[in-house]
Design an enzyme around this catalytic site. Structure first.
Site, PDB file in Angstrom:
ATOM      1  N   TYR A 141       0.822  -1.214   0.000  1.00 26.20           N
ATOM      2  CA  TYR A 141       0.000   0.000   0.000  1.00 26.20           C
ATOM      3  C   TYR A 141       0.857   1.266   0.000  1.00 26.20           C
ATOM      4  O   TYR A 141       0.423   2.316  -0.447  1.00 26.20           O
ATOM      5  CB  TYR A 141      -0.911   0.033   1.240  1.00 26.20           C
ATOM      6  CG  TYR A 141      -2.263  -0.606   1.049  1.00 26.20           C
ATOM      7  CD1 TYR A 141      -2.380  -1.902   0.571  1.00 26.20           C
ATOM      8  CD2 TYR A 141      -3.421   0.098   1.352  1.00 26.20           C
ATOM      9  CE1 TYR A 141      -3.627  -2.482   0.407  1.00 26.20           C
ATOM     10  CE2 TYR A 141      -4.672  -0.475   1.188  1.00 26.20           C
ATOM     11  CZ  TYR A 141      -4.767  -1.771   0.722  1.00 26.20           C
ATOM     12  OH  TYR A 141      -5.996  -2.328   0.564  1.00 26.20           O
ATOM     13  N   LYS A 192       2.972 -15.417   1.835  1.00 18.76           N
ATOM     14  CA  LYS A 192       3.124 -16.120   0.555  1.00 18.76           C
ATOM     15  C   LYS A 192       4.613 -16.406   0.417  1.00 18.76           C
ATOM     16  O   LYS A 192       5.279 -16.006  -0.547  1.00 18.76           O
ATOM     17  CB  LYS A 192       2.563 -15.248  -0.582  1.00 18.76           C
ATOM     18  CG  LYS A 192       2.481 -15.927  -1.931  1.00 18.76           C
ATOM     19  CD  LYS A 192       1.387 -16.969  -2.034  1.00 18.76           C
ATOM     20  CE  LYS A 192       1.445 -17.680  -3.379  1.00 18.76           C
ATOM     21  NZ  LYS A 192       0.534 -18.839  -3.452  1.00 18.76           N
ATOM     22  N   ASP A 224      -3.301 -18.133  -0.128  1.00 19.03           N
ATOM     23  CA  ASP A 224      -4.332 -18.774  -0.955  1.00 19.03           C
ATOM     24  C   ASP A 224      -5.050 -19.856  -0.147  1.00 19.03           C
ATOM     25  O   ASP A 224      -6.277 -19.959  -0.150  1.00 19.03           O
ATOM     26  CB  ASP A 224      -3.742 -19.325  -2.266  1.00 19.03           C
ATOM     27  CG  ASP A 224      -2.483 -20.158  -2.073  1.00 19.03           C
ATOM     28  OD1 ASP A 224      -1.927 -20.190  -0.942  1.00 19.03           O
ATOM     29  OD2 ASP A 224      -2.027 -20.783  -3.056  1.00 19.03           O
ATOM     30  N   ASP A 248      -6.419  -6.869   3.947  1.00 19.29           N
ATOM     31  CA  ASP A 248      -7.551  -6.195   3.314  1.00 19.29           C
ATOM     32  C   ASP A 248      -8.501  -7.240   2.727  1.00 19.29           C
ATOM     33  O   ASP A 248      -9.716  -7.207   2.950  1.00 19.29           O
ATOM     34  CB  ASP A 248      -7.036  -5.263   2.211  1.00 19.29           C
ATOM     35  CG  ASP A 248      -8.162  -4.566   1.476  1.00 19.29           C
ATOM     36  OD1 ASP A 248      -9.089  -4.072   2.157  1.00 19.29           O
ATOM     37  OD2 ASP A 248      -8.131  -4.521   0.233  1.00 19.29           O
ATOM     38  N   ASP A 252     -12.343  -8.896   4.470  1.00 15.73           N
ATOM     39  CA  ASP A 252     -13.661  -8.851   3.820  1.00 15.73           C
ATOM     40  C   ASP A 252     -14.282 -10.246   3.785  1.00 15.73           C
ATOM     41  O   ASP A 252     -15.473 -10.424   4.001  1.00 15.73           O
ATOM     42  CB  ASP A 252     -13.555  -8.317   2.380  1.00 15.73           C
ATOM     43  CG  ASP A 252     -13.831  -6.820   2.295  1.00 15.73           C
ATOM     44  OD1 ASP A 252     -13.552  -6.121   3.293  1.00 15.73           O
ATOM     45  OD2 ASP A 252     -14.329  -6.358   1.250  1.00 15.73           O
TER      46      ASP A 252
HETATM   47  C1  IPM Z   1     -10.380  -1.104   4.048  1.00  9.66           C
HETATM   48  C2  IPM Z   1     -10.666  -0.451   2.724  1.00  9.66           C
HETATM   49  C3  IPM Z   1      -9.525   0.501   2.395  1.00  9.66           C
HETATM   50  C4  IPM Z   1      -8.270  -0.340   2.272  1.00  9.66           C
HETATM   51  C5  IPM Z   1      -9.729   1.365   1.151  1.00  9.66           C
HETATM   52  C6  IPM Z   1     -11.038   2.119   1.205  1.00  9.66           C
HETATM   53  C7  IPM Z   1      -8.585   2.300   0.937  1.00  9.66           C
HETATM   54  O1  IPM Z   1     -10.867  -1.408   1.750  1.00  9.66           O
HETATM   55  O2  IPM Z   1     -10.240  -0.374   5.048  1.00  9.66           O
HETATM   56  O3  IPM Z   1     -10.310  -2.326   4.087  1.00  9.66           O
HETATM   57  O4  IPM Z   1      -7.982  -0.904   1.206  1.00  9.66           O
HETATM   58  O5  IPM Z   1      -7.542  -0.436   3.249  1.00  9.66           O
HETATM   59 MG    MG Z   2     -10.943  -3.423   2.483  1.00  8.93          MG
END
Ligand code: IPM
Ligand code: MG
Length: 361
Positions: A141, A192, A224, A248, A252
């Site tokens: 990042y 990884k 993975d 990240d 999710d």
């Molecule tokens: C998160 C989001 C952010 C990230 C974006 C909005 C920059 O997806 O906080 O997970 O990638 O960190």
């Molecule tokens: Mg995110």
């Protein structure tokens, strides 16, 4: 002395859900004598519209001066055509790096009241309680070189750099081990290392740090496989620690195991425990302004704020209990509604949590 929270509602549903968290805070002041001041500032697209930048200097100053930051959400289709440098998301990345918030804690907890909300079979997710510790200020990042360049032959190349220093790995590993010590004492480090040298170093350093935590059972997993295991048998995990980008993605995935991204809070901490707290979900522009968003992730984020930055476990636990009590009373926002429960608005859900808190007083 009274503590101060910088409140950054942001875009989309941000202002609506933050309003409910502030109601909860008001109730904590009245019923439990909590001494906390708040001050609001613009962030994200709202700040861009007003000032031409998503993270105005006043906002950054306020965030730096405060003891903690409570953030709603940033972004929306309106700002997508903007140059990358002034997109609302830059504010989030700017706050993380300027405040040194390297440790991102993302719990994924399945509330028994919402067992039907997951797309996975109940036996796979019932009782799920995992915590992802994501490195937040390094890795791909922020690594340099980065950008899109044109080569001599006219072809364009895009570049991002995955880079971690030993000290960056060590400090996130320490947070992960400390966290594991307070939970189930199992830590899975995700990398990884079979392909990326950078994460080979990651694995080595995490293993080294682990020698100081003999009580924690450490394992390593390729990313993975970790993605697969998260949907196959998520309850095998207690705490997971991983890089910025893997975290990240995996967070999710973990969030969706609970079936309700609208329920999940997060904490981003610096070395001294100062933190920024925000729901995991985004600004949900499609439902913004309709009063249907779920404020519980933001209210639970306020709970994490009391737990991690104010070290006030009593208040944190009260907030958690009040959320559970609100769910027990059968109220649900649209995202978690199911047959036999009562569909309520954002404000009504906030009211239900406040009523549950008052009942504890
Ligand atoms: C998160 C989001 C952010 C990230 C974006 C909005 C920059 O997806 O906080 O997970 O990638 O960190
Ligand atoms: Mg995110």
């Amino acid at each position: 002395m009274s503590k101060k929270i910088a409140v950054l509602p942001g875009d989309g549903i941000g202002p609506e859900i933050v309003r409910e968290a502030l109601k909860v805070l008001d109730c904590l002041r009245q019923e439990f004598g909590v001494a906390v001041e708040t001050e609001e500032a613009l962030v994200g697209g709202a700040a861009y519209d007003a000032t031409g930048t998503p993270l105005p200097p006043e906002t950054l100053e306020l965030a730096k001066a405060a003891d903690a930051v409570l953030l709603g959400a940033v972004g929306g289709p309106r700002w997508e055509p903007l140059d990358y440098s002034v997109r609302p998301e830059r504010a989030l990345l700017g706050l993380r790096s300027e405040l040194g918030l390297f440790a991102n804690l993302r719990p994924a907890v399945l509330y028994p009241q919402l067992a039907d909300a997951s797309t996975l079979k109940p036996e796979v997710v019932s009782g799920l309680d995992i915590l992802i510790v994501r490195e937040l200020t390094g890795g791909i990042y922020f690594g340099k070189p980065r950008g899109v360049r044109t080569l001599d032959d006219g072809e364009r190349v895009g570049i991002n750099t995955l880079i971690y220093s030993e000290s960056e790995i060590r400090r996130i590993a320490q947070v992960a081990f400390d966290t594991a010590m307070k939970r189930g004492k199992r830590l899975c480090s995700v990398d990884k290392a079979n392909v990326l040298e950078c994460t080979e170093l990651w694995r080595e350093v995490v293993t080294e740090v682990g020698r100081d935590y003999p009580a924690v059972e450490l394992s390593h997993m390729y990313v993975d496989n970790a993605a697969m295991q998260l949907v196959r048998a998520p309850k095998q995990f207690d705490v997971m620690v991983t890089t910025n980008m893997f975290g990240d993605i995996l967070s999710d995935c973990a969030a969706m195991l609970t079936g309700s991204i609208g329920m999940l809070p997060s904490a981003s901490l610096d070395e001294k425990g100062k933190g920024m707290y925000e729901p995991i979900h985004g600004s949900a522009p499609d439902i913004a302004g309709k009063g249907v968003a779920n404020p519980l992730a933001t209210i639970l984020s306020l709970g994490m704020l009391f737990r991690y930055t104010f070290s006030d476990e009593d208040i944190a636990a009260r907030i958690d209990k009040a959320v559970e009590a609100a769910l027990d009373s059968g109220v649900r926002t649209a995202d978690i509604w199911s047959e036999g429960t009562r569909k309520v608005s954002t404000a009504e859900m906030g009211d239900a949590v406040v009523a549950a808190l008052r009942a504890q007083a």
